[in-house]
Design an enzyme around this catalytic site. Structure first.
Site, PDB file in Angstrom:
ATOM      1  N   SER A   1       0.823  -1.206   0.000  1.00 54.83           N
ATOM      2  CA  SER A   1       0.000   0.000   0.000  1.00 54.83           C
ATOM      3  C   SER A   1       0.859   1.258   0.000  1.00 54.83           C
ATOM      4  CB  SER A   1      -0.921   0.001   1.223  1.00 54.83           C
ATOM      5  OG  SER A   1      -1.822  -1.087   1.174  1.00 54.83           O
TER       6      SER A   1
ATOM      7  N   ARG B   1       1.418   3.893  -3.361  1.00 52.06           N
ATOM      8  CA  ARG B   1       1.072   5.297  -3.111  1.00 52.06           C
ATOM      9  C   ARG B   1       2.294   6.201  -3.313  1.00 52.06           C
ATOM     10  NH1 ARG B   1      -2.578   2.335  -0.404  1.00 52.06           N
ATOM     11  NH2 ARG B   1      -4.575   3.232   0.282  1.00 52.06           N
TER      12      ARG B   1
ATOM     13  N   GLY C   1      -5.435  -3.545  -8.148  1.00 52.08           N
ATOM     14  CA  GLY C   1      -6.570  -2.633  -8.078  1.00 52.08           C
ATOM     15  C   GLY C   1      -6.155  -1.204  -7.807  1.00 52.08           C
TER      16      GLY C   1
ATOM     17  N   ARG D   1     -13.321  -6.201 -11.279  1.00 59.50           N
ATOM     18  CA  ARG D   1     -13.413  -5.465 -10.022  1.00 59.50           C
ATOM     19  C   ARG D   1     -13.976  -4.058 -10.268  1.00 59.50           C
ATOM     20  NH1 ARG D   1      -7.755  -6.344  -7.051  1.00 59.50           N
ATOM     21  NH2 ARG D   1      -8.863  -5.259  -5.345  1.00 59.50           N
TER      22      ARG D   1
ATOM     23  N   SER E   1     -12.416   0.558   6.324  1.00 57.71           N
ATOM     24  CA  SER E   1     -11.045   0.732   5.843  1.00 57.71           C
ATOM     25  C   SER E   1     -10.579   2.178   5.857  1.00 57.71           C
ATOM     26  CB  SER E   1     -10.925   0.159   4.424  1.00 57.71           C
ATOM     27  OG  SER E   1     -11.165  -1.223   4.433  1.00 57.71           O
TER      28      SER E   1
ATOM     29  N   ASP F   1      -7.752  -7.308   4.732  1.00 62.06           N
ATOM     30  CA  ASP F   1      -6.698  -8.118   4.122  1.00 62.06           C
ATOM     31  C   ASP F   1      -6.170  -9.185   5.077  1.00 62.06           C
ATOM     32  OD1 ASP F   1      -6.834  -6.893   1.677  1.00 62.06           O
ATOM     33  OD2 ASP F   1      -5.162  -5.525   2.023  1.00 62.06           O
TER      34      ASP F   1
ATOM     35  N   LYS G   1     -12.227  -8.764  -4.331  1.00 61.34           N
ATOM     36  CA  LYS G   1     -10.761  -8.809  -4.382  1.00 61.34           C
ATOM     37  C   LYS G   1     -10.305  -9.710  -5.526  1.00 61.34           C
ATOM     38  CE  LYS G   1     -10.129  -6.261  -0.651  1.00 61.34           C
ATOM     39  NZ  LYS G   1      -9.385  -4.982  -0.626  1.00 61.34           N
TER      40      LYS G   1
ATOM     41  N   ARG H   1     -13.177 -13.799  -1.961  1.00 60.15           N
ATOM     42  CA  ARG H   1     -12.448 -14.427  -0.854  1.00 60.15           C
ATOM     43  C   ARG H   1     -13.372 -15.032   0.191  1.00 60.15           C
ATOM     44  NH1 ARG H   1      -7.672  -9.833  -0.182  1.00 60.15           N
ATOM     45  NH2 ARG H   1      -6.412 -10.597  -1.937  1.00 60.15           N
TER      46      ARG H   1
ATOM     47  N   LYS I   1       2.544 -11.991  -6.068  1.00 55.88           N
ATOM     48  CA  LYS I   1       1.820 -10.721  -6.184  1.00 55.88           C
ATOM     49  C   LYS I   1       2.259  -9.732  -5.118  1.00 55.88           C
ATOM     50  CE  LYS I   1      -2.842  -9.050  -7.168  1.00 55.88           C
ATOM     51  NZ  LYS I   1      -2.900  -7.800  -6.429  1.00 55.88           N
TER      52      LYS I   1
END
Length: 407
Positions: A12, A16, A82, A110, A183, A297, A324, A328, A394
């Site tokens: 993350s 960013r 994503g 997605r 989130s 997550d 996701k 999931r 990933k």
């Protein structure tokens, strides 16, 4: 088990930081970034837009564009990421011409609709495929200022993407999120990265961002809390001990909260600014009823821990898991049943009923978090085989080496 683990850099934070540094004026440095499939996709996409990125050991040097992005003659591939896809859509108005964003694996399924709607409300011309990729944006070389409502019901990444481009707008931009629950921690991470590059955001009435642009900067990426949950759960279910180096009480990463969930199940947790230590109970884990909307997550790893509790557990607030890399929620429930335990999905909740497990081959559903979570079962139950183990690339290419090193 008595191990010390330093997980790879936060995905993350890395993505960013790449986008913000790419929009900044001058040369920036990203220290200890994540090297994995998703960040490879982000770098490749930004290079197509004219951002210079050089890998120098454990540092990435980013030559920012100041928001003056190149036109790509071909569609830009966001891979399976994503956050990369949504960030590309948000910055595409800065390009003078049409930018098309595509993806692979489950990314084209997605949702992008909340972001597309916000851009249209700001006057940007956007075409999409039923709210999904491919998305084409007709840019004018300028991002409009003003104010807009942003739906966060499906993901806060829509808000994050617009926040990151906001300092390059033609005038002040105010974002009013709706359904900003769960989130919120990921939005705080976005603001933290923006601040590292000289932008402060007012939160008094929505999120108001002044058109100051970004200055170049240096940012040190923390170890990934979403990755740290796997060695933590490994210690929890084996009665072992693990210290997570580099991740401590000052971190804003939402999945750090998983340590406290495991604490309620009977683990001992100690944390200081630079490390976290978790010791599993010798008498076994207790069940838990918990809302994990703020740390989705880490939910699959918690579900694995619940398989070894002494009673049924219920994990709620998991609606976002359906959107996701796989569904999931349903996928994890199916694999739990394949292992021999009970699992029921109701709305956004997963109820897990422990039972004797048996050897089996678990499927990963092309999802890295399913692979890493389900593999932990094999630390207690013999005969567990994980299909398609390469999917961990990933976010954590060295996961299997880490797992082997725990013992």
């Amino acid at each position: 088990m008595n191990a010390v683990v330093r997980p790879p850099g936060s995905k993350s934070q890395t993505i960013r930081a790449l986008f913000v540094a790419g929009l900044a004026d001058g040369e920036s440095r990203i220290l200890h970034p994540l090297e994995a499939d998703d960040t490879t996709s982000a770098r490749g996409a930004l290079r197509r837009l004219g951002v210079g990125i050089e890998e120098v050991g454990a540092t990435w040097v980013v030559r920012g564009t100041g928001g003056r992005l190149d036109l790509s003659a071909e569609p830009i591939d966001a891979g399976a990421s994503g956050l990369t896809g949504r960030s590309l859509i948000a910055i595409a108005p800065l390009v003078d011409g049409t930018t098309t964003v595509v993806g692979r694996d489950r990314l084209p399924e997605r949702p992008m609709s909340g972001l597309v709607a916000a851009l249209r409300d700001l006057g940007v011309e956007v075409s999409d495929r039923d709210g999904c990729l491919p998305v084409s944006v007709l840019g004018t070389g300028m991002f409009p200022g003003g104010s807009v409502t942003v739906s966060c019901a499906e993901t806060t990444q829509f808000l994050t993407a617009l926040l990151m481009v906001a300092p390059l707008a033609a005038g002040p931009l105010t974002l009013f999120p709706t359904d900003l629950v769960g989130s919120r921690g990921y939005v705080d991470m976005t603001l933290e990265v923006m601040a590292a590059f000289g932008v402060e955001v007012s939160e008094e009435d929505g999120y108001r961002v002044e058109p100051t642009g970004y200055r170049s900067g240096v940012i040190k990426v923390e170890p990934d809390a979403s990755a740290a949950v796997y060695p933590m759960v490994a210690a929890a279910i084996t009665g072992g001990r693990v210290t997570i180096e580099g991740l401590g009480s000052t971190s804003l990463q939402p999945d750090l909260a998983i340590a406290r969930v495991l604490e309620t199940m009977g683990c001992q947790v100690s944390i200081d600014p630079s490390r976290l230590t978790l010791a599993g109970p010798t008498a076994g884990l207790g069940p838990v009823v918990v809302d994990l909307s703020g740390a989705p997550d880490g939910a699959l790893a918690v579900a694995t821990a619940c398989l070894f509790a002494d009673g049924p557990s219920t994990l709620s607030g998991l609606g976002s898991l359906r959107l996701k890399e796989s569904d999931r929620l349903e996928a994890m429930a199916g694999e739990i049943r394949r292992l021999g335990a009970g699992a029921e999905v109701e709305s956004d909740s997963l109820r897990i009923t422990p039972a004797p497990l048996h050897p089996t081959r678990v499927e990963t559903h092309q999802d890295h978090r399913l692979a890493m979570s389900l593999s932990l079962v094999g630390l207690v139950q013999s005969g567990i085989e994980v299909a398609d183990p390469s999917v961990v690339g990933k976010t954590w290419p060295g996961f299997w080496d880490m797992l082997e090193g725990l013992g």
